[in-house]
Design a protein around this motif. Sequence first.
Motif, short mmCIF file in Angstrom:
data_model
loop_
_atom_site.label_atom_id
_atom_site.label_comp_id
_atom_site.label_asym_id
_atom_site.label_seq_id
_atom_site.Cartn_x
_atom_site.Cartn_y
_atom_site.Cartn_z
N ARG A 34 29.16 7.36 -3.40
CA ARG A 34 28.56 8.44 -4.12
C ARG A 34 27.45 7.45 -4.77
O ARG A 34 26.01 8.30 -4.93
N LYS A 35 27.41 6.54 -5.46
CA LYS A 35 26.29 5.80 -6.37
C LYS A 35 25.04 5.69 -5.49
O LYS A 35 24.07 6.30 -6.03
N VAL A 36 25.24 5.27 -4.26
CA VAL A 36 24.45 4.90 -3.36
C VAL A 36 23.72 6.07 -3.00
O VAL A 36 22.38 6.33 -2.97
N GLU A 37 24.19 7.19 -2.62
CA GLU A 37 23.82 8.34 -2.05
C GLU A 37 22.87 9.14 -3.20
O GLU A 37 21.75 9.68 -3.00
N GLU A 38 23.26 8.90 -4.62
CA GLU A 38 22.53 9.51 -5.52
C GLU A 38 21.22 8.69 -5.69
O GLU A 38 20.10 9.28 -5.92
N ALA A 39 21.34 7.34 -5.56
CA ALA A 39 20.22 6.34 -5.66
C ALA A 39 19.18 6.93 -4.49
O ALA A 39 17.77 7.09 -4.81
N VAL A 40 19.69 7.07 -3.17
CA VAL A 40 18.97 7.26 -2.11
C VAL A 40 18.03 8.77 -2.42
O VAL A 40 16.94 8.88 -2.39
N MET B 33 0.61 -1.37 -0.03
CA MET B 33 -0.05 -0.02 0.04
C MET B 33 0.90 1.43 -0.15
O MET B 33 0.70 1.99 -0.76
N SER B 34 1.60 1.27 0.94
CA SER B 34 2.69 2.43 1.15
C SER B 34 3.60 2.34 -0.15
O SER B 34 4.43 1.18 -0.12
N GLY B 35 3.90 3.25 -0.75
CA GLY B 35 4.88 3.21 -1.92
C GLY B 35 6.36 3.52 -1.30
O GLY B 35 7.05 3.67 -2.39
N ARG B 36 6.47 3.21 -0.28
CA ARG B 36 7.88 3.45 0.34
C ARG B 36 8.90 2.72 -0.49
O ARG B 36 8.69 1.57 -0.35
N PRO B 37 9.83 3.48 -1.10
CA PRO B 37 11.13 2.65 -1.26
C PRO B 37 11.97 1.91 -0.43
O PRO B 37 11.66 2.46 0.97
N THR B 38 12.42 0.58 -0.54
CA THR B 38 13.19 0.15 0.46
C THR B 38 14.82 0.17 0.03
O THR B 38 15.07 0.55 -0.92
N ILE B 39 15.38 -0.32 0.94
CA ILE B 39 16.95 -0.52 0.84
C ILE B 39 17.23 -1.24 -0.56
O ILE B 39 18.19 -1.19 -1.12
N LYS B 40 16.26 -2.36 -0.74
CA LYS B 40 16.60 -3.11 -2.11
C LYS B 40 16.52 -2.39 -3.40
O LYS B 40 17.34 -2.55 -4.30
N GLU B 41 15.41 -1.39 -3.37
CA GLU B 41 15.33 -0.65 -4.35
C GLU B 41 16.36 0.25 -4.72
O GLU B 41 16.73 0.55 -5.77
N VAL B 42 16.80 0.64 -3.66
CA VAL B 42 18.14 1.74 -3.74
C VAL B 42 19.17 0.86 -4.33
O VAL B 42 19.84 1.36 -5.19
N SER B 43 19.24 -0.24 -3.96
CA SER B 43 20.69 -1.05 -4.34
C SER B 43 20.35 -1.37 -5.70
O SER B 43 21.49 -1.66 -6.56
N LYS B 44 19.43 -1.62 -6.26
CA LYS B 44 19.04 -1.95 -7.67
C LYS B 44 19.80 -0.70 -8.37
O LYS B 44 20.21 -0.89 -9.31
N ILE B 45 19.18 0.51 -7.94
CA ILE B 45 19.50 1.59 -8.95
C ILE B 45 21.05 1.97 -8.74
O ILE B 45 21.40 2.20 -9.71
N ALA B 46 21.47 1.78 -7.56
CA ALA B 46 22.96 2.16 -7.39
C ALA B 46 23.71 0.96 -7.97
O ALA B 46 24.90 1.15 -8.27
N GLY B 47 23.09 -0.20 -8.31
CA GLY B 47 24.13 -1.25 -9.03
C GLY B 47 24.99 -2.10 -7.60
O GLY B 47 25.96 -2.47 -8.27
N VAL B 48 24.52 -2.01 -6.59
CA VAL B 48 25.27 -2.69 -5.62
C VAL B 48 24.58 -3.71 -4.91
O VAL B 48 23.23 -3.74 -5.03
N SER B 49 24.85 -4.42 -3.71
CA SER B 49 23.94 -5.36 -3.30
C SER B 49 23.46 -4.43 -1.92
O SER B 49 23.83 -3.31 -1.68
N PHE B 50 22.35 -4.68 -1.50
CA PHE B 50 21.74 -3.98 -0.46
C PHE B 50 22.39 -3.78 0.84
O PHE B 50 22.24 -2.94 1.44
#
Lengths: 336, 336
Positions: free
Chosen positions: A37-43, A1-18
């Motif tokens: 930096r990549k992670v921070e951008e995804a966040v 229901m809540s569209g909150r992104p999770t750590i996993k979605e961040v990891s996908k975008i950043a191209g690293v493991s969660f």
Amino acid sequence: MSGRPTIKEVSKIAGVSFKTVSRVLNNEKHVSEATRRKVEEAVATLNFRPSHAARTLAGRKSFQVALLYDNPSPYYVYHIQAGAQERCVELGFRLLHQPCDSEAEDLTQGVTALIDEAHLDGVIISPPVSDAMPLIEELERRKIPFVRIAPGIARGSTLSVAIDDVAAGRELTEYLIGLGHRAIAFVKGPPNHISSEERHQGYRDALDAHGVAYDPDLVVQGDYSFASGRKAAESLLARTDPPTAIFAGNDDMAAGALAVAHERDIVVPDALSIAGFDDTDLARAVWPPLTTVHQPVRDLAWSAANLLLDGDGKHRQLTLDHVLKKRASTGPAPKA
Amino acid sequence: MSGRPTIKEVSKIAGVSFKTVSRVLNNEKHVSEATRRKVEEAVATLNFRPSHAARTLAGRKSFQVALLYDNPSPYYVYHIQAGAQERCVELGFRLLHQPCDSEAEDLTQGVTALIDEAHLDGVIISPPVSDAMPLIEELERRKIPFVRIAPGIARGSTLSVAIDDVAAGRELTEYLIGLGHRAIAFVKGPPNHISSEERHQGYRDALDAHGVAYDPDLVVQGDYSFASGRKAAESLLARTDPPTAIFAGNDDMAAGALAVAHERDIVVPDALSIAGFDDTDLARAVWPPLTTVHQPVRDLAWSAANLLLDGDGKHRQLTLDHVLKKRASTGPAPKA
DNA sequence: CTGAAAGCGCTTACAG
DNA sequence: CTGAAAGCGCTTACAG
């Protein structure tokens, strides 16, 4: 229901493991600058906010502390909250504001329930709760980190922050003695506020030091309320030999005494000097403005939070400075 | 490390599955009375407290709401907190006290971050944050339940609780007119407090209704602080034709005006009437005590929490009663 | 009326 | 410097 992104979605975008995302969020070492930096951008892209509940459940810290208070003074509570909140947020903690009844049978139970439910990392205790010994002892037993603000009893080795209420009470009394007053009344605060007892002790010390006899009849019980200050003043001024000065244990009671003086057309400070304690907004809002002791309420709470969350474990008791504020509500004793 | 018992340990002692324990904790139906009793005993034996973090993570409710405030008045904030807290606790919710800056660029972002991190179920918004429209609109967009206390703008269909500031301002002004005053000054609060604008509107309405000309020179900008009340009174009393009454938008400013009168030996109310608004502790602590409008601050917040968490969805806007408090700071206009 | 499985979104050891 | 597995303590469907 809540569209909150999770750590996993961040990891996908950043191209690293969660797991790596977790490392960045927790500012751990051993993360390459590029990865970080990549992670921070995804966040930022996802506007990601870590779930506090999940962190608390998985980790061993909740980054949550509670502030306990039971004080009828809005002014005091407001500044205690502000100071503690500021330092907690700076250090990455959330502060739960917890009103409670320091006299209640189930105080200890209520607080330990909160500690368990919220997985609290620590507790900041303001007066008079800071002197509720059953609670203090239970916290020590359970090894819950805590800090006391202005504790009067058994300051011992527990973390604490306070001003020197005895010295402050003495200074104010000495100032009145210096103005020529000898019949100086004292209005006490409620018995469970140890600070009030200490201010009273300072008052006695000053009288002793200057050879002024201590007259128990000039010491009246109040409860820190405006109304109790009124009552105290009424009884004192009804005496055949009324005092020439009234030192009230806090500003609210001093304001009450001042109102009585106004009602009776007793000119302050010409015929009667009145002093308070705390230097709340009230001290400057009444007329004439009150001579009082400035207490750094906000700093006390800030320092308490700092001691609890960022202390070095060595400096465990802190005493902050107070300042005697000489204002127009006190003046030379009237000639007899 | 923490010896906290869990739902599983409770279930073992009670001799049921842990799912059943969960049912009892959540007061679900379809649990036999005998089973319920067994579980409750086990809970008591272990002194079990459910982990709030685990409930939040697993469930779809956090049983947490936040109270947003940005108000320099300790009195107001203290009572708003107390009222909201009381009702939240009664209904099984935790209240997060969240100070914020209603003028900040990142207000909306800060609040939505809190909503996400804490999985908030709703938000209680006190003035002046209750009129920060970008925030309000974002909450509506995200369908976050919220209630506004004393919103001035676009009350619309959002949940809200308020008093009728216009009517209150009118009543107080009419009282002054009834006392014979014609030159009545008004000291405004800060522009972002819409309530101040409404009190001013009531003042104008009363003048109009009684054929008293509105004189813009008698309307001075303040900011709800004691100091601004002083300044306003100084400029008003420096006029060649000073007002015979000053209606300040809140008690703090009225107290400031009163201090100026005292300094200049202007007798209140004989030579000058002064009135405030709110009926804070200050109103009764100054001399003479202030004529003012009593605002049920604590009830406003209690009702706001109630509307948010236990409303019927039909009664969405609530207006609570105010009371005109006639005290000694106002009196008949001096004869010209 | 009661239960076994899956999963909430993270952190903690443990590897490599 | 980075990752795959396990688990924190509950609630949510889904069964029976």
